[in-house]
Design an enzyme around this catalytic site. Sequence first.
Site, PDB file in Angstrom:
ATOM      1  N   GLU B  90       0.816  -1.226   0.000  1.00 55.47           N
ATOM      2  CA  GLU B  90       0.000   0.000   0.000  1.00 55.47           C
ATOM      3  C   GLU B  90       0.840   1.261   0.000  1.00 55.47           C
ATOM      4  O   GLU B  90       0.590   2.187  -0.756  1.00 55.47           O
ATOM      5  CB  GLU B  90      -0.928   0.040   1.222  1.00 55.47           C
ATOM      6  CG  GLU B  90      -2.270  -0.624   1.025  1.00 55.47           C
ATOM      7  CD  GLU B  90      -2.154  -2.113   1.145  1.00 55.47           C
ATOM      8  OE1 GLU B  90      -1.088  -2.575   1.565  1.00 55.47           O
ATOM      9  OE2 GLU B  90      -3.108  -2.808   0.816  1.00 55.47           O
ATOM     10  N   HIS B 159     -11.049  -4.775  10.256  1.00 53.61           N
ATOM     11  CA  HIS B 159     -11.581  -4.545   8.916  1.00 53.61           C
ATOM     12  C   HIS B 159     -12.837  -3.695   8.954  1.00 53.61           C
ATOM     13  O   HIS B 159     -13.569  -3.652   7.977  1.00 53.61           O
ATOM     14  CB  HIS B 159     -11.942  -5.890   8.257  1.00 53.61           C
ATOM     15  CG  HIS B 159     -10.754  -6.621   7.725  1.00 53.61           C
ATOM     16  ND1 HIS B 159      -9.839  -7.221   8.536  1.00 53.61           N
ATOM     17  CD2 HIS B 159     -10.345  -6.846   6.466  1.00 53.61           C
ATOM     18  CE1 HIS B 159      -8.904  -7.800   7.793  1.00 53.61           C
ATOM     19  NE2 HIS B 159      -9.182  -7.585   6.539  1.00 53.61           N
TER      20      HIS B 159
END
Lengths: 432, 367
Positions: B90, B159
Amino acid sequence: MATAFSAAKFSTQPFHLNPTSTTSHDSPLVFANPTSQFLGSTRKLHLTSSSKFNLTRRSGTVVAVSDVVKQKKSKSAPTLLITKEEGLELYEDMILGRAFEDMCAQMYYRGKMFGFVHLYNGQEAVSTGFIKLLKQQDSVVSTYRDHVHALSKGVPARAVMSELFGKTTGCCRGQGGSMHMFSREHNVLGGFAFIGEGIPVATGAAFTSKYKREVLKEADCDHVTLAFFGDGTCNNGQFFECLNMAALWKLPIVFVVENNLWAIGMSHLRATSDPQIYKKGPAFGMPGIHVDGMDVLKVREVAKEAIGRARRGEGPTLVECETYRFRGHSLADPDELRDPAEKAHYAARDPITALKKYLIENSLASEAELKAIDKKIDEVVEDAVEFADESPVPARSQLLENVFADPKGFGIGPDGRYRCEDPKFTEGTAHV
Amino acid sequence: MLAIARQRILGQSFQNIRPAVSVLRSYSSAAKQITVREALNSALDEEMSADPKVFLMGEEVGEYQGAYKITKGLLEKYGPERVLDTPITEAGFTGIGVGAAYYGLKPVVEFMTFNFSMQAIDHIINSAAKSNYMSAGQISVPIVFRGPNGAAAGVGAQHSQCYAAWYASCPGLKVLSPYNSEDARGLLKAAIRDPDPVVFLENELLYGESFPVSDEVLDSSFCLPIGKAKIEREGKDVTITAFSKLVGYALKAAEILEKDGIYAEVINLRSIRPLDRSTINASVRKTNRLITVEEGFPQHGVGAEICASVVEESFAYLDAPVERIAGADVPMPYAANLERLAVPQIEDIVRAAKRACYRSVPLAATA
């Protein structure tokens, strides 16, 4: 894979220099041995000179490298590496870098400059050696030690000095500061305070160059990007992520490591499991070169190859330049941890003195010509300081400017219209 | 949702809108229904074909057709140079997107969920959001960061976080959060065309939901303005602000409240930064009561900002304290019943509205 193997070859010897290099890379622990050459230039070590500078204060010591003067002699024997014009250009650029940084130190202690200021003294050979080979459309991404990269790339000394003083005539109108030098015109993409932050951005700029050529069909787009960063950054995750992606997508980028052996007070050897940074290139499928960063001519030769590779579309290169910063990490750093003998050793290898010697010994320039350049640069720097002094500070209205390219980002005001359309928007205190 | 379509067609505001399918069928222009997924996919497709500088980058966006199938079909159509499958890096690929945006390309960076954007947040904030300012306007960053935000179903603490408040507090970013298909299309197209960095917060649970859209929405030049909220349902008794999935909940709560004679005005924020303070304040001045609804953690959240804004600008108009409905102040639990307790539900909104209208006794503050 073919590329991996040919890349592996590069890590042990440079492409075109003396092929009989005897660097030993098999076991990383060997570097403690004073005769090991991993930090030396790619030439053979002269054992006599190395024993003089045997620094054994800590395990894994910095070992002295070959005497610069001796190398210069052998280098100049076959053919000259540069013409007179090139030589003078290199000299002028390095003197500009040095004089500018010295003036920065003066101005800082007089209170004209403030905040974090990181000076580049001693590392000029890397900046000059690489950046002077670039075109205007090539881009440079740097770290917080970016004044000289900006100057070498062509940003006027006046603009950089004003920026450092925080004046509105600076290259970023005083909004960036010492650590954030940006120039759209000269393609200097910053100026990043976080180490490792510039590497992915540089990789993105290289990606754009490739995209323009292949997707947007601008056939002659061969712009190269140089990413400058230090030894400490080479332990950061982003560095490895970008080595991977640059090699994977064969991006036109050169990763230039300015290994000055110190990250503030942390010695590179204390922080890194395998201090030989150039070896990390072949692990990702690109050549890894080690070069003596105190010698601008050597850096220039390596740079020519690396930049040429990138321009031809052959992919990235990792170049480790062994260099040294004569001053502390920043002007606030008392610089107590570095051994004075080490500093003296590198001071004796001052790149400017070395180039001067080369030019004179090879009759490329006379003392008088070089002195004239020194004087000219002094005047340029003085003029830059005067200009910066006389420039105005930014107006209050500048506070809210340039947050967004599309100023509607400030939203809709109580009258239902976009705030940026209100002519009084940037007056007075920030009230958004 | 049906109420919105009706408003669009008739161009008038209705006080009491009854959701009636039979009424809707007589208006042919609202007949088409598309899912939010299709809306996003079509928006990306159209923007990529209109401008060759737009490209996609992210994990699984190419051959896998998108982790949530948002980018389905785009690899076949535009090729691997414009739809890039990245390694799991990322920080690296976000930085690469920012570097490409510095040079005028228009990357759309997908995060598989915005939780993963935390690994790249240095580039979103420091290299993207702040660059136009630091370079005094020389370097603008026309990049879009998109992906699902907030809680899904049973995905656990790491998440499920909502990042609206984090990104919306940073100057230099624009933060958008669509609710229905019209929002998704219009806001994503606006985001891609915008010259500044935009954080586009979608919601995984909305991807499969269908909403009616008019022909105007399906036009390839359709765009919604950034910074303008939408009044989904007009009312006169209490204002409910929400964004993303909770707009649906707020609308359902409004229907329930209507049976008790409370007519709620539901505002779909659409744009978290810049916040449409004028619409919110105008509505509060009309209804005099405010409930803010969000999914994220309560402290320093979007609701806190809206409450402060209303207190600053419309204090004299408030007849009741502002009620904040947010997720529970805990990391998201896994057990289904606990998860239900940790996320706002329709009943919570209804109860809060009644409290604000002094129809019920205020709850004691819980830990």
